[in-house]
Motif scaffolding. Structure first.
Motif, short mmCIF file in Angstrom:
data_model
loop_
_atom_site.label_atom_id
_atom_site.label_comp_id
_atom_site.label_asym_id
_atom_site.label_seq_id
_atom_site.Cartn_x
_atom_site.Cartn_y
_atom_site.Cartn_z
N TRP B 467 0.84 -1.20 0.00
CA TRP B 467 0.00 0.00 0.00
C TRP B 467 0.88 1.26 0.00
O TRP B 467 0.62 2.20 -0.74
N ILE B 468 1.92 1.25 0.82
CA ILE B 468 2.81 2.42 0.91
C ILE B 468 3.44 2.70 -0.45
O ILE B 468 3.48 3.84 -0.91
N ARG B 469 3.91 1.65 -1.12
CA ARG B 469 4.57 1.86 -2.41
C ARG B 469 3.64 2.43 -3.45
O ARG B 469 4.03 3.23 -4.29
N THR B 470 2.37 2.03 -3.39
CA THR B 470 1.46 2.51 -4.44
C THR B 470 0.77 3.81 -4.03
O THR B 470 0.04 4.37 -4.82
N ASN B 471 1.00 4.28 -2.82
CA ASN B 471 0.33 5.51 -2.40
C ASN B 471 1.31 6.58 -1.94
O ASN B 471 0.97 7.43 -1.14
N THR B 472 2.54 6.48 -2.46
CA THR B 472 3.55 7.46 -2.11
C THR B 472 3.26 8.77 -2.84
O THR B 472 3.00 8.76 -4.03
N VAL B 473 3.28 9.87 -2.12
CA VAL B 473 3.09 11.15 -2.79
C VAL B 473 4.40 11.91 -2.93
O VAL B 473 4.52 12.81 -3.76
N ALA B 474 5.37 11.60 -2.10
CA ALA B 474 6.66 12.28 -2.22
C ALA B 474 7.71 11.42 -1.55
O ALA B 474 7.40 10.60 -0.69
N ARG B 475 8.94 11.58 -2.00
CA ARG B 475 10.03 10.81 -1.40
C ARG B 475 11.14 11.73 -0.96
O ARG B 475 11.44 12.70 -1.64
N ARG B 476 11.69 11.43 0.19
CA ARG B 476 12.87 12.14 0.65
C ARG B 476 13.87 11.08 1.05
O ARG B 476 13.76 10.50 2.11
N GLY B 477 14.80 10.80 0.16
CA GLY B 477 15.71 9.69 0.41
C GLY B 477 14.86 8.43 0.57
O GLY B 477 13.96 8.20 -0.22
N PRO B 478 15.13 7.65 1.61
CA PRO B 478 14.36 6.41 1.78
C PRO B 478 12.96 6.67 2.34
O PRO B 478 12.13 5.78 2.34
N PHE B 479 12.71 7.88 2.84
CA PHE B 479 11.43 8.17 3.46
C PHE B 479 10.38 8.46 2.39
O PHE B 479 10.61 9.26 1.49
N ARG B 480 9.26 7.77 2.50
CA ARG B 480 8.16 8.01 1.57
C ARG B 480 7.02 8.68 2.31
O ARG B 480 6.56 8.14 3.32
N GLU B 481 6.57 9.79 1.78
CA GLU B 481 5.36 10.38 2.32
C GLU B 481 4.20 9.71 1.61
O GLU B 481 4.22 9.56 0.39
N VAL B 482 3.19 9.31 2.36
CA VAL B 482 2.08 8.59 1.74
C VAL B 482 0.79 9.39 1.89
O VAL B 482 0.73 10.35 2.67
N ARG B 483 -0.19 8.99 1.14
CA ARG B 483 -1.51 9.60 1.30
C ARG B 483 -1.98 9.37 2.73
O ARG B 483 -1.93 8.24 3.22
N PRO B 484 -2.44 10.43 3.39
CA PRO B 484 -2.87 10.26 4.79
C PRO B 484 -4.23 9.59 4.85
O PRO B 484 -5.24 10.24 5.03
N GLU B 485 -4.25 8.29 4.68
CA GLU B 485 -5.54 7.59 4.58
C GLU B 485 -5.67 6.43 5.57
O GLU B 485 -6.78 6.07 5.92
N GLN B 486 -4.53 5.87 5.97
CA GLN B 486 -4.61 4.66 6.78
C GLN B 486 -4.51 4.99 8.27
O GLN B 486 -3.65 5.76 8.68
N VAL B 487 -5.37 4.38 9.04
CA VAL B 487 -5.43 4.66 10.47
C VAL B 487 -4.93 3.43 11.24
O VAL B 487 -5.28 2.30 10.90
N PHE B 488 -4.10 3.67 12.23
CA PHE B 488 -3.58 2.59 13.06
C PHE B 488 -3.82 2.94 14.52
O PHE B 488 -3.71 4.10 14.92
N GLU B 489 -4.12 1.91 15.27
CA GLU B 489 -4.22 2.12 16.70
C GLU B 489 -2.84 1.93 17.30
O GLU B 489 -2.21 0.89 17.12
N LEU B 490 -2.36 2.97 17.99
CA LEU B 490 -1.04 2.90 18.61
C LEU B 490 -1.21 2.79 20.13
O LEU B 490 -2.14 3.36 20.69
N ALA B 491 -0.29 2.09 20.75
CA ALA B 491 -0.25 2.07 22.20
C ALA B 491 1.07 2.67 22.64
O ALA B 491 2.07 2.59 21.91
N PHE B 492 1.08 3.33 23.79
CA PHE B 492 2.34 3.87 24.30
C PHE B 492 2.25 4.01 25.80
O PHE B 492 1.17 3.95 26.37
N GLU B 493 3.41 4.15 26.43
CA GLU B 493 3.47 4.08 27.88
C GLU B 493 3.41 5.44 28.56
O GLU B 493 2.94 5.56 29.67
N GLY B 494 3.94 6.43 27.92
CA GLY B 494 3.96 7.74 28.57
C GLY B 494 3.99 8.82 27.52
O GLY B 494 4.15 8.54 26.33
N ILE B 495 3.85 10.04 27.97
CA ILE B 495 3.83 11.14 27.01
C ILE B 495 4.51 12.34 27.63
O ILE B 495 4.40 12.57 28.84
N GLN B 496 5.24 13.09 26.82
CA GLN B 496 5.88 14.29 27.33
C GLN B 496 6.02 15.32 26.22
O GLN B 496 5.90 15.00 25.05
#
Lengths: 354, 539
Positions: B467-496
């Motif tokens: 999905w990332i490869r086919t929805n890349t809108v821009a590349r910066r070196g190895p980093f691909r910016e993708v269409r902001p479409e996919q949502v993921f649930e993230l978990a984390f322990e703390g915030i600052q």
């Protein structure tokens, strides 16, 4: 070959000069006055009269330079060197170098479309051509500039009617003057960023007709806000300076560049509108220029070098090679873009994170 | 078609919601109903599926332009979008004819479905001869399906409400469920209100907000009820006349995937329940993962029902929106709750259950209950005011539903870019950058707050990489910016607070819990929610 890449840039041993060096050298032959081609601090410059004018405005009044007339060869070492219009910006030149019956031509940046603010491109027959390739992909094919100007003026008119200031983001020298010459001054007042004032004066002195403009500052803000159009470099985006010109309904940003051909670019910049207007050759312009030159060897630089070189080799059966440019890690326009300050197409280079 | 192309480009060219609304109002006023119907369908997520001609677009483009495949791929990677690449590469048409959008849809898009490759080629090639360069871009997107425009559903509803001169909530309700792109259905969106009109569709879901601040700030605990926060698929069970439907919050009809629920839902006609679909194991609800497996199965034919055996689905009802054919949403929660209890008390089948209220005397007791939710297989607690009505969409403050999730912190973030991992994952984009919405800006923009390595299984990693490869809108070196479409649930322990990310916040040990394919990007969490998780000291 007549030109060899060195740490300082392209060096001509037979003539004893550098072409568009990126570090100070004793003698520099310069294609045009954009910062990625003209470096301050060289001993002496050979360039077109207009190029020297702009360099004096931007670098130093006391710059040591000898103007070279269009198409008139001068002797440098064992070489005959002449300048031919490249159509990129006012004064921009291709450099023709002849030595022992071999002719090499460095195009510098060039375009093939008509532009009232630059001398029209001239085909230079040669054995070896060093061509730029900023837009060396077939997705880049420019619309007719007159259509683009119609759209720009229509957008300005629409914004003015709605009480929104119109802002055209563009490089301060070259593109900016081309925009000014294409704007319909009957729509409203035009304001320019301070960085345009110097180059503008060179254009007017050269007899190029530009509309009357105001320097966009605190004094002219009230006049420009709402119905006016402002031409300024992209770096002005988001600054307090640009906000002072907001009309009752705010302002709209239009980015004027060949990169706007691709929608992702527009979104990346988060501008309201993109206008496809470039001072570089598009794909068809690059290919037709290579063909017209009759060159059997083609060096490609500045942009999609590998792609264009491979294409010319496979399709036109030419001997090709890639000429290094001053940028490290040059890559197609969607990856790491050259820094905004030193490119004339104002490729966005916004840091995203880390 | 040209009118629609202009609309598409104009919508794509502005960031202002007000302007987008104005453009849509203009379009709905001036376009033929049959065209406007398609636009409503595209913009409300009821997009037609792909026609299976994506691969053909590239091949045909190569043949038409004579470009080598490697050059096409270079272009594709510079543009980041196949539809646009093909449109940019094709030679301009000699003559463009302006056909209405609905004609293009019928004759040149839907006609591609179910015909052989040769016929597909003929249809696409002919389309290219009549469409101008910009319309071709739009056409390719229609051919490929999954057509997206950066317009929120609510903006569409606002524009329609304005055109029709009817209440916004009414239009939102009319858009709920699957909108059929016909002229008649479009006109029905604009009709004056009529009593029976909502019979075939769910009610707009009432959505919950995260708890902001301390729970004590909610006031007297006696004003509130608490329920488990189930980790399932939010859905409405709709029993009307002789039909039983199950609609997910993603507005898909999911009844066919859960035949045992539909079979068990023998309720009086004119009943609508809001609740959660869960897979129930021996010891209570199973993880969301089990549900997703079922969703991916799409349709379970009746003979296979027994296969589900112990792993059968349940519908846990927590609200009653309609009974005896009467809309009960304006009644207070308590009254709806007692109707729900009376209705389900007569039943013995536990496939349709009721979400029990969690009794508590004071907030500290409730906090302790919440901390034990992992053992009960739930995500935390839901808090609802006894007096509150069932609203539309997301209501902030006391009249809204409040979700009080348990630690670790979790939230739904939008994937905005990725780069390849290392070692075994060197060729896979597993190093993901996530953002949440900053709604202080108008329009809301995405701000980064976390980089997380994939906690997905290998199949999902590979699917995400594609999905990332086919929805890349821009590349910066190895980093691909993708269409902001996919949502993921993230978990984390703390915030600052931190300057590392755009959001000004950084989280500790972020990891991906799951891929929320059911959730549109617009509904991912926002910066305010994230900042609300900061410890009280604020630093």
């Amino acid at each position: 070959m007549l030109l060899e890449p060195t740490v300082d840039g392209l060096w001509c041993e037979a003539g004893g000069f550098h072409v568009d060096p990126w570090r100070p050298v004793p003698l520099a032959v310069v294609t045009h006055a954009h910062a990625d081609h003209a470096t301050p601090g060289c001993g002496r410059y050979l360039a077109s009269e207009r190029t020297l004018d702009v360099m004096r405005v931007r670098f130093s009044k006391d710059l040591e330079g000898t103007p070279v007339d269009w198409g008139t060869p001068i002797e440098l070492g064992q070489c005959r060197v002449s300048l031919h219009p490249a159509g990129h910006v006012l004064g921009s030149a291709q450099i023709r170098i002849e030595c022992d019956a071999e002719v090499l031509c460095v195009t510098g940046d060039y375009k093939r479309e008509a532009d009232p603010t630059a001398e029209p491109f001239e085909v230079v027959p040669c054995d070896t051509l060093l061509t730029e390739s900023t837009f060396g992909l077939p997705i880049y094919r420019w619309p007719d500039p007159s259509t683009v100007f119609e759209r720009m003026n229509a957008w300005w008119r629409e914004n003015a009617a709605a009480g929104r200031t119109t802002v055209f983001l563009s490089y301060a020298f070259g593109k900016a003057q081309r925009i000014l010459a294409g704007l319909d001054a009957s729509i409203g007042p035009i304001g320019v960023h301070g960085s345009l004032v110097g180059p503008n004066s060179v254009y007017t002195r050269a007899g190029i007709r530009l509309p009357d403009v105001l320097r966009a500052d605190a004094d002219s803000a009230a006049t420009l806000a709402g119905g006016g159009a402002i031409v300024c470099p992209p770096s002005a985006t988001g600054t307090p300076w640009i906000r002072r010109f907001n009309g009752p309904e705010g302002a709209r940003m239009g980015f004027v560049s060949g990169w706007m051909q691709v929608r992702g670019r527009r979104r990346w910049r988060a501008v309201d509108r993109g206008f496809i207007l470039s001072d570089h050759a598009d794909w068809d312009g690059l290919i037709s220029t290579v063909r017209a030159s009759g060159a059997r060897r083609v060096g490609v630089t500045h942009g999609s070098s590998e792609v264009l070189a491979r294409y010319l080799q496979e399709k036109l059966e030419l001997e090709t090679f890639v000429v290094p440019t001053r940028y490290v890690g040059e890559s197609p326009p969607t990856s790491a873009a050259p820094p905004e300050a030193s490119t004339d197409e104002g490729v966005p280079d916004r840091e995203r994170e880390e | 078609m040209r009118r629609f192309t202009d609309l598409y480009l104009a919508l794509d060219g502005t960031n202002s919601t007000a302007e987008k609304t104005a453009m849509l109002v203009d379009y709905f006023h001036s376009a033929p109903d049959a065209d406007a119907a398609w636009v409503v369908a595209f913009l409300t997520g009821n997009r037609p599926k792909g026609t299976g001609a994506t691969g053909l677009l590239r091949d045909l483009c190569l043949r038409h332009t004579g470009h080598p495949a490697w050059l096409f791929d270079e272009c594709r990677s510079a543009v980041g979008d196949l539809s646009e690449t093909v449109a940019l590469l094709l030679p301009p048409p000699d003559t463009a004819t302006d056909e209405p959008l609905h004609v293009v849809m019928r004759a040149r898009v839907l006609a591609l479905i179910g015909v052989d490759a040769e016929a597909k080629e003929r249809i696409i090639t002919e389309a290219w001869t009549v469409l101008d360069a910009e319309s071709r871009l739009v056409y390719h997107k229609l051919v490929r399906g999954g057509f997206r425009v950066g317009v929120q559903r609510k903006t569409v509803a606002k524009a329609l409400a304005k055109v029709a001169g009817v209440d916004l909530d009414l239009v939102v309700h009319r858009l709920t469920g699957r909108f059929r792109p016909t002229a008649a259905d479009f006109r029905r969106l604009l009709d004056p209100p009529s009593p029976d009109e909502h019979l075939d569709r769910p009610y707009p879901f009432f959505l919950a907000n995260g708890l902001e601040g301390e729970v004590e700030s909610l006031g007297p605990p006696t004003d509130w009820v608490a329920e488990e926060k189930w980790d399932g698929i939010r859905a409405q069970l709709i029993v009307r006349n002789d039909s039983i439907r199950l609609w997910s919050r993603g507005e898909e009809s999911i009844g066919p995937m859960f035949p045992e629920l539909v079979a068990a839902a023998q309720l009086p006609p004119g009943t609508v329940l809001d609740g959660e679909v869960l897979i129930w194991g021996e010891h209570g609800p199973r993880s969301f993962f089990e549900l997703q497996r079922r969703l991916n199965r799409r349709v379970a034919p009746a003979p296979q029902l027994s296969l589900f055996g112990e792993e059968s689905a349940r519908f846990i009802a927590y609200d009653l929106l309609e009974s005896d054919g009467i809309d009960r949403r304006p009644e207070p929660f308590e009254s709806r709750r007692s109707r729900l209890e009376r209705l389900l008390a007569q039943r013995t089948a536990d496939v349709i259950g009721i979400s029990p209220l969690v009794p508590f005397a004071d907030w500290s007791e409730l906090a302790a209950i919440r901390n034990g939710c992992a053992g009960r297989g739930t995500e935390g607690l839901m808090l609802k005011r006894r007096e509150s009505i069932y609203g539309v969409g997301r209501t902030r403050g006391e009249d809204g539903w409040i979700k009080w999730k348990v630690d670790p912190f979790t939230l739904d973030a939008v994937l905005i870019g990725a780069q390849p991992g290392s070692g075994r994952r060197a060729n896979l984009h597993t190093d993901c950058t996530f953002a949440v919405w900053d709604r202080r800006e108008e329009p809301a923009c995405l701000v980064t707050f976390a980089k997380a390595y994939s906690g997905l299984d290998q199949a999902e990693i590979e699917s995400l990489d594609r999905w990332i490869r086919t929805n890349t809108v821009a590349r910066r070196g190895p980093f691909r910016e993708v269409r902001p479409e996919q949502v993921f649930e993230l978990a984390f322990e703390g915030i600052q607070r931190s300057t590392r990310h755009r959001s000004g916040l950084a989280v500790r040990f972020p990891r991906i819990l799951r891929w929320r394919k059911d959730k549109p990007a617009d509904e991912a969490d926002d910066l305010e929610t994230l900042a609300g998780l900061l410890p009280a000291s604020g630093t």
